[in-house]
Scaffold this motif. Sequence first.
Motif, PDB file in Angstrom:
ATOM      1  N   LYS A 135       0.831  -1.215   0.000  1.00  0.00           N
ATOM      2  CA  LYS A 135       0.000   0.000   0.000  1.00  0.00           C
ATOM      3  C   LYS A 135       0.859   1.256   0.000  1.00  0.00           C
ATOM      4  O   LYS A 135       0.574   2.212  -0.716  1.00  0.00           O
ATOM      5  CB  LYS A 135      -0.936   0.004   1.215  1.00  0.00           C
ATOM      6  N   LEU A 136       1.921   1.254   0.816  1.00  0.00           N
ATOM      7  CA  LEU A 136       2.790   2.430   0.876  1.00  0.00           C
ATOM      8  C   LEU A 136       3.542   2.647  -0.437  1.00  0.00           C
ATOM      9  O   LEU A 136       3.707   3.779  -0.885  1.00  0.00           O
ATOM     10  CB  LEU A 136       3.772   2.304   2.041  1.00  0.00           C
ATOM     11  N   ILE A 137       3.990   1.554  -1.046  1.00  0.00           N
ATOM     12  CA  ILE A 137       4.673   1.663  -2.339  1.00  0.00           C
ATOM     13  C   ILE A 137       3.700   2.202  -3.388  1.00  0.00           C
ATOM     14  O   ILE A 137       4.053   3.079  -4.176  1.00  0.00           O
ATOM     15  CB  ILE A 137       5.277   0.307  -2.761  1.00  0.00           C
ATOM     16  N   ASP A 138       2.469   1.728  -3.372  1.00  0.00           N
ATOM     17  CA  ASP A 138       1.458   2.235  -4.302  1.00  0.00           C
ATOM     18  C   ASP A 138       1.258   3.736  -4.121  1.00  0.00           C
ATOM     19  O   ASP A 138       1.067   4.471  -5.092  1.00  0.00           O
ATOM     20  CB  ASP A 138       0.127   1.507  -4.115  1.00  0.00           C
ATOM     21  N   GLN A 139       1.324   4.213  -2.878  1.00  0.00           N
ATOM     22  CA  GLN A 139       1.128   5.634  -2.593  1.00  0.00           C
ATOM     23  C   GLN A 139       2.271   6.500  -3.125  1.00  0.00           C
ATOM     24  O   GLN A 139       2.099   7.700  -3.303  1.00  0.00           O
ATOM     25  CB  GLN A 139       0.978   5.875  -1.089  1.00  0.00           C
ATOM     26  N   THR A 140       3.427   5.897  -3.390  1.00  0.00           N
ATOM     27  CA  THR A 140       4.546   6.679  -3.928  1.00  0.00           C
ATOM     28  C   THR A 140       4.309   7.055  -5.390  1.00  0.00           C
ATOM     29  O   THR A 140       4.961   7.956  -5.896  1.00  0.00           O
ATOM     30  CB  THR A 140       5.890   5.919  -3.844  1.00  0.00           C
ATOM     31  N   GLY A 141       3.405   6.338  -6.052  1.00  0.00           N
ATOM     32  CA  GLY A 141       3.162   6.586  -7.465  1.00  0.00           C
ATOM     33  C   GLY A 141       4.126   5.850  -8.383  1.00  0.00           C
ATOM     34  O   GLY A 141       4.026   5.949  -9.601  1.00  0.00           O
ATOM     35  N   LEU A 142       5.065   5.129  -7.794  1.00  0.00           N
ATOM     36  CA  LEU A 142       6.026   4.358  -8.591  1.00  0.00           C
ATOM     37  C   LEU A 142       5.512   2.939  -8.769  1.00  0.00           C
ATOM     38  O   LEU A 142       4.843   2.400  -7.880  1.00  0.00           O
ATOM     39  CB  LEU A 142       7.377   4.296  -7.884  1.00  0.00           C
ATOM     40  N   ASN A 143       5.851   2.328  -9.894  1.00  0.00           N
ATOM     41  CA  ASN A 143       5.533   0.911 -10.030  1.00  0.00           C
ATOM     42  C   ASN A 143       6.571   0.114  -9.246  1.00  0.00           C
ATOM     43  O   ASN A 143       7.576   0.656  -8.774  1.00  0.00           O
ATOM     44  CB  ASN A 143       5.440   0.484 -11.506  1.00  0.00           C
ATOM     45  N   THR A 144       6.330  -1.165  -9.078  1.00  0.00           N
ATOM     46  CA  THR A 144       7.191  -1.999  -8.241  1.00  0.00           C
ATOM     47  C   THR A 144       8.625  -2.004  -8.751  1.00  0.00           C
ATOM     48  O   THR A 144       9.573  -1.924  -7.961  1.00  0.00           O
ATOM     49  CB  THR A 144       6.643  -3.439  -8.176  1.00  0.00           C
ATOM     50  N   LYS A 145       8.800  -2.048 -10.037  1.00  0.00           N
ATOM     51  CA  LYS A 145      10.147  -2.080 -10.611  1.00  0.00           C
ATOM     52  C   LYS A 145      10.893  -0.782 -10.326  1.00  0.00           C
ATOM     53  O   LYS A 145      12.058  -0.790  -9.925  1.00  0.00           O
ATOM     54  CB  LYS A 145      10.062  -2.340 -12.117  1.00  0.00           C
ATOM     55  N   ALA A 146      10.236   0.348 -10.533  1.00  0.00           N
ATOM     56  CA  ALA A 146      10.864   1.648 -10.276  1.00  0.00           C
ATOM     57  C   ALA A 146      11.163   1.823  -8.797  1.00  0.00           C
ATOM     58  O   ALA A 146      12.207   2.364  -8.418  1.00  0.00           O
ATOM     59  CB  ALA A 146       9.973   2.777 -10.785  1.00  0.00           C
ATOM     60  N   PHE A 147      10.257   1.358  -7.940  1.00  0.00           N
ATOM     61  CA  PHE A 147      10.485   1.487  -6.504  1.00  0.00           C
ATOM     62  C   PHE A 147      11.664   0.621  -6.076  1.00  0.00           C
ATOM     63  O   PHE A 147      12.474   1.040  -5.242  1.00  0.00           O
ATOM     64  CB  PHE A 147       9.243   1.140  -5.687  1.00  0.00           C
TER      65      PHE A 147
ATOM     66  N   GLY B 229      17.184   0.321  -4.099  1.00  0.00           N
ATOM     67  CA  GLY B 229      18.498  -0.301  -4.260  1.00  0.00           C
ATOM     68  C   GLY B 229      18.497  -1.804  -4.090  1.00  0.00           C
ATOM     69  O   GLY B 229      19.483  -2.394  -3.661  1.00  0.00           O
ATOM     70  N   ILE B 230      17.367  -2.425  -4.439  1.00  0.00           N
ATOM     71  CA  ILE B 230      17.287  -3.889  -4.388  1.00  0.00           C
ATOM     72  C   ILE B 230      16.753  -4.395  -5.721  1.00  0.00           C
ATOM     73  O   ILE B 230      16.071  -3.666  -6.436  1.00  0.00           O
ATOM     74  CB  ILE B 230      16.398  -4.399  -3.231  1.00  0.00           C
ATOM     75  N   PRO B 231      17.056  -5.650  -6.060  1.00  0.00           N
ATOM     76  CA  PRO B 231      16.527  -6.201  -7.306  1.00  0.00           C
ATOM     77  C   PRO B 231      14.996  -6.263  -7.287  1.00  0.00           C
ATOM     78  O   PRO B 231      14.389  -6.517  -6.243  1.00  0.00           O
ATOM     79  CB  PRO B 231      17.115  -7.614  -7.364  1.00  0.00           C
ATOM     80  N   TYR B 232      14.408  -6.058  -8.452  1.00  0.00           N
ATOM     81  CA  TYR B 232      12.943  -6.119  -8.588  1.00  0.00           C
ATOM     82  C   TYR B 232      12.410  -7.457  -8.101  1.00  0.00           C
ATOM     83  O   TYR B 232      11.405  -7.511  -7.401  1.00  0.00           O
ATOM     84  CB  TYR B 232      12.559  -5.876 -10.053  1.00  0.00           C
ATOM     85  N   THR B 233      13.090  -8.533  -8.439  1.00  0.00           N
ATOM     86  CA  THR B 233      12.611  -9.863  -8.050  1.00  0.00           C
ATOM     87  C   THR B 233      12.609 -10.036  -6.531  1.00  0.00           C
ATOM     88  O   THR B 233      11.758 -10.725  -5.986  1.00  0.00           O
ATOM     89  CB  THR B 233      13.460 -10.971  -8.708  1.00  0.00           C
TER      90      THR B 233
END
Length: 109
Positions: free
Chosen positions: A10-22, A27-31
């Motif tokens: 939920k907090l990541i969604d609130q940043t407006g970034l998609n999971t990959k961009a976040f 500084g961690i891999p998307y996976t």
Amino acid sequence: MVKRAEVLKKLIDQTGLNTKAFAEKAGIPYTTLRSILMRGVGGASVNNVIKVCRALGITIEDLEEMAANDNGSIQTIAAHHDGEDWTAEELETIRKFKEFVKSQRKPQG
């Protein structure tokens, strides 16, 4: 606990970034981020959880509190500052100030 992962999502969604961009911002891999969000925080390394929390401008303690108190709506603790990256020292100062403000609350009851 899956609840922590739900809060992070939920907090990541609130940043407006998609999971990959976040994930890149944190500084961690998307996976790795995807695994944390799907499987829960419990199996993730402490360092990766700290990186995600720092990128959100929260502490591990904030995450625990939000997971324990979440009733379906997350109230963002961190102020959003467009385009600003906070250093670890600045985030610690913000955390301490937040604790100070909380300590000034009058007891209810």
